[in-house]
Design an enzyme around this catalytic site. Structure first.
Site, PDB file in Angstrom:
ATOM      1  N   GLU A   1       0.737  -1.103  -0.090  1.00 22.95           N
ATOM      2  CA  GLU A   1       0.004   0.058  -0.107  1.00 22.95           C
ATOM      3  C   GLU A   1       0.999   1.213   0.100  1.00 22.95           C
ATOM      4  O   GLU A   1       0.562   2.173   0.764  1.00 22.95           O
ATOM      5  CB  GLU A   1      -0.942   0.014   1.090  1.00 22.95           C
ATOM      6  CG  GLU A   1      -1.812  -1.240   1.114  1.00 22.95           C
ATOM      7  CD  GLU A   1      -2.805  -1.252   2.176  1.00 22.95           C
ATOM      8  OE1 GLU A   1      -2.760  -0.359   3.291  1.00 22.95           O
ATOM      9  OE2 GLU A   1      -3.443  -2.347   2.422  1.00 22.95           O
TER      10      GLU A   1
ATOM     11  N   GLU B   1      -5.957 -10.796  -1.395  1.00 26.20           N
ATOM     12  CA  GLU B   1      -6.581 -10.351  -0.399  1.00 26.20           C
ATOM     13  C   GLU B   1      -8.257 -10.515  -0.751  1.00 26.20           C
ATOM     14  O   GLU B   1      -9.038  -9.667  -0.255  1.00 26.20           O
ATOM     15  CB  GLU B   1      -6.411  -9.134   0.411  1.00 26.20           C
ATOM     16  CG  GLU B   1      -4.813  -9.059   0.785  1.00 26.20           C
ATOM     17  CD  GLU B   1      -4.505  -7.849   1.506  1.00 26.20           C
ATOM     18  OE1 GLU B   1      -5.334  -7.127   2.033  1.00 26.20           O
ATOM     19  OE2 GLU B   1      -3.050  -7.362   1.836  1.00 26.20           O
TER      20      GLU B   1
HETATM   21  O1  G3I Z   1      -3.401  -7.956  18.795  1.00 27.71           O
HETATM   22  C1  G3I Z   1      -4.325  -6.808  19.348  1.00 27.71           C
HETATM   23  C2  G3I Z   1      -4.682  -7.373  20.649  1.00 27.71           C
HETATM   24  O2  G3I Z   1      -3.715  -7.335  21.542  1.00 27.71           O
HETATM   25  C3  G3I Z   1      -5.801  -6.438  21.169  1.00 27.71           C
HETATM   26  O3  G3I Z   1      -6.330  -6.961  22.348  1.00 27.71           O
HETATM   27  C4  G3I Z   1      -6.956  -6.311  20.147  1.00 27.71           C
HETATM   28  C5  G3I Z   1      -8.007  -5.425  20.445  1.00 27.71           C
HETATM   29  O4  G3I Z   1      -7.439  -4.141  20.396  1.00 27.71           O
HETATM   30  O5  G3I Z   1      -6.341  -5.699  18.662  1.00 27.71           O
HETATM   31  C6  G3I Z   1      -5.340  -6.623  18.450  1.00 27.71           C
HETATM   32  O6  G3I Z   1      -4.791  -5.983  17.231  1.00 27.71           O
HETATM   33  C7  G3I Z   1      -5.699  -6.170  16.170  1.00 27.71           C
HETATM   34  C8  G3I Z   1      -5.178  -7.029  14.929  1.00 27.71           C
HETATM   35  O7  G3I Z   1      -5.858  -6.809  13.668  1.00 27.71           O
HETATM   36  C9  G3I Z   1      -4.796  -8.345  15.194  1.00 27.71           C
HETATM   37  O8  G3I Z   1      -6.053  -8.832  15.307  1.00 27.71           O
HETATM   38  C10 G3I Z   1      -5.991  -4.701  15.672  1.00 27.71           C
HETATM   39  O9  G3I Z   1      -6.658  -4.131  16.637  1.00 27.71           O
HETATM   40  C11 G3I Z   1      -6.702  -4.539  14.271  1.00 27.71           C
HETATM   41  O10 G3I Z   1      -6.830  -3.216  13.857  1.00 27.71           O
HETATM   42  C12 G3I Z   1      -6.075  -5.654  13.447  1.00 27.71           C
HETATM   43  O11 G3I Z   1      -7.069  -5.593  11.999  1.00 27.71           O
HETATM   44  C13 G3I Z   1      -6.175  -6.078  10.972  1.00 27.71           C
HETATM   45  C14 G3I Z   1      -6.114  -4.813   9.874  1.00 27.71           C
HETATM   46  O12 G3I Z   1      -5.316  -5.559   8.730  1.00 27.71           O
HETATM   47  C15 G3I Z   1      -5.219  -3.787  10.497  1.00 27.71           C
HETATM   48  O13 G3I Z   1      -5.093  -2.970   9.507  1.00 27.71           O
HETATM   49  C16 G3I Z   1      -6.902  -7.225  10.610  1.00 27.71           C
HETATM   50  O14 G3I Z   1      -7.083  -8.194  11.245  1.00 27.71           O
HETATM   51  C17 G3I Z   1      -6.359  -7.831   9.052  1.00 27.71           C
HETATM   52  O15 G3I Z   1      -7.205  -8.737   8.398  1.00 27.71           O
HETATM   53  C18 G3I Z   1      -6.304  -6.518   8.144  1.00 27.71           C
HETATM   54  O16 G3I Z   1      -5.628  -7.130   6.924  1.00 27.71           O
HETATM   55  C19 G3I Z   1      -5.193  -5.953   6.161  1.00 27.71           C
HETATM   56  C20 G3I Z   1      -4.080  -6.392   5.385  1.00 27.71           C
HETATM   57  O17 G3I Z   1      -2.880  -6.845   6.190  1.00 27.71           O
HETATM   58  C21 G3I Z   1      -3.630  -5.324   4.223  1.00 27.71           C
HETATM   59  N1  G3I Z   1      -4.471  -5.093   3.504  1.00 27.71           N
HETATM   60  C22 G3I Z   1      -6.031  -4.634   3.989  1.00 27.71           C
HETATM   61  C23 G3I Z   1      -6.280  -5.821   5.137  1.00 27.71           C
HETATM   62  C24 G3I Z   1      -7.530  -5.259   5.576  1.00 27.71           C
HETATM   63  O18 G3I Z   1      -7.586  -4.132   6.426  1.00 27.71           O
END
Ligand code: G3I
Length: 373
Positions: free
Chosen positions: A158, A263
């Site tokens: 990105e 994705e």
């Molecule tokens: O690990 C923490 C945990 O310790 C905490 O308790 C919890 C609650 O706040 O959050 C956890 O982190 C989360 C992380 O996923 C792991 O589960 C983040 O809040 C959350 O924002 C994060 O979301 C991920 C997202 O990327 C972040 O931008 C999604 O799972 C993931 O599917 C998504 O994937 C991205 C690709 O990497 C890049 N392309 C877009 C795609 C969708 O956004």
């Protein structure tokens, strides 16, 4: 000890029969075996056995996996000089155990970047030389650990905006355009055998497409290894324009790179404008979370038909598309649930919450196996 054949109960016979049937039920990886790798993003619930439905789907249907979160900088390199390997090790071990093509996601990305990475102790951006050294250390340390196990890496994620300009990430602010070729150089030095990808969403957009074609052609002209351009392919019921999407596949292939669908998912819900006031509960409950208890049949039919059309596009370009990865296994685990607001229920993936393959794809498998009989 002499083993006597115990009389098989009806239940055991039925189980054996169903297993036998299951073995004959075609799988996605068999169906697309001559077309492209087929895979999914998996998370630690899958890997640690906390989501047995997903685990079963992945092992039966897919031959490729990508790390949804555990290899991102904030997770794997939380502090300078401190790496957290447990989850990434478990992910890679899962892939090796199940003989999967394993994809590393992602080495250089502005999001989920460890907060310390681009700044000094005062919070100010570090110098160009310091950032280069931190990038080289991160890329080299992570890739070296999994050398020989990871098929390829999303090296940079990105980096370009929809208008074709560079995203003003800390990497760009400190190093300018140079951060991308540098990342690919460090990655190739770290593991000369790994495939290297550049990855982004909205790749159907003409200005973004042209920017990536220019960028990749420039990197390749300088002798850098770029194996594939990743089209994330997060879709909705009203985007992307399929003609634009196909034009991008063809344009990316013109660079000599493969194309990867990295994705794939498709929202079945109304597209929320960025300016939407999602905190308005009335708006939220009616407009933006309209199907908390399941999709109406007509919406589900439209979604299946649109996904079937996209699958046709992938097959039309299977000469250059080498991998199709869904961003998740079943609807219940998708990142799109609770996005952009908590409580939102989505239906974007190939398998439903009961781990049944969605009709458009099941029909393809059934028709193909009919033809083979
Ligand atoms: O690990 C923490 C945990 O310790 C905490 O308790 C919890 C609650 O706040 O959050 C956890 O982190 C989360 C992380 O996923 C792991 O589960 C983040 O809040 C959350 O924002 C994060 O979301 C991920 C997202 O990327 C972040 O931008 C999604 O799972 C993931 O599917 C998504 O994937 C991205 C690709 O990497 C890049 N392309 C877009 C795609 C969708 O956004």
């Amino acid at each position: 000890m002499k083993l006597s054949l115990l009389p098989l109960s009806v239940a055991s016979l039925l189980t054996l029969a169903s297993c036998a049937t299951e073995k004959q039920t075609p799988t996605l990886k068999d169906h697309f075996a001559d077309d492209f790798l087929i895979g999914a993003a998996i998370n630690m619930n899958h890997v640690k056995g906390l989501d047995p439905g997903s685990d079963s789907i992945v092992r039966r249907h897919f031959n490729s996996i990508v790390a949804e979160n555990c290899m991102k900088c904030e997770e794997i390199h939380p502090a300078e000089g401190t790496y957290f390997w447990d989850d990434a090790d478990a992910f890679v071990d899962y892939g090796v155990r199940n003989n999967m093509a394993i994809i590393g996601h992602t080495l250089i990305w502005h999001s989920q970047l460890a907060p310390w990475f681009p700044v000094d102790s005062t919070g100010a951006y570090v110098s160009a030389d310091v950032l280069k050294e931190r990038m080289r250390d991160h890329i080299t340390t992570v890739m070296t650990r999994y050398k020989g196990k990871i098929k390829g890496w999303d090296v940079v994620n990105e980096a370009i905006e929809g208008d074709g300009s560079y995203r003003k990430s800390p990497f760009y602010e400190i190093l300018g355009e140079e951060f991308i070729p540098l990342a690919f150089q460090y990655a190739h030095e770290a593991d000369p055998d790994a495939e290297l990808y550049i990855n982004d969403y909205g790749m159907n957009m003409p200005a973004k497409r042209e920017a990536y074609v220019r960028l990749v052609n420039d990197m390749k002209s300088k002798g850098l290894r770029v194996d594939a351009i990743g089209m994330q392919s997060h879709m909705g019921m009203d985007y992307p324009d399929f003609k634009e999407f196909e034009e991008s596949i063809e344009a990316f292939a013109s660079t000599g790179c493969n194309v990867m669908i990295t994705e794939w998912d498709m929202s079945a819900l109304p597209t929320i404008s960025r300016s939407a006031n999602v905190s308005d509960s009335v708006v939220y409950n009616t407009l933006f979370n309209p199907y908390p208890d399941g999709l109406p049949a007509d919406i589900a039919d439209r979604w299946n038909s649109r996904m079937d059309s996209v699958t046709d596009i992938f097959l039309r370009h299977k000469d250059v598309i080498t991998r199709v990865t869904a961003w998740g296994t079943h609807d219940g685990m998708s990142w799109k649930n609770d996005f952009p607001m908590k409580g939102r229920v989505e239906y974007p993936l190939l398998f439903d919450r009961d781990c049944n393959l969605k009709p458009f794809m099941q029909n393809r498998l059934d028709n193909a196996s009919d033809r083979q009989i």
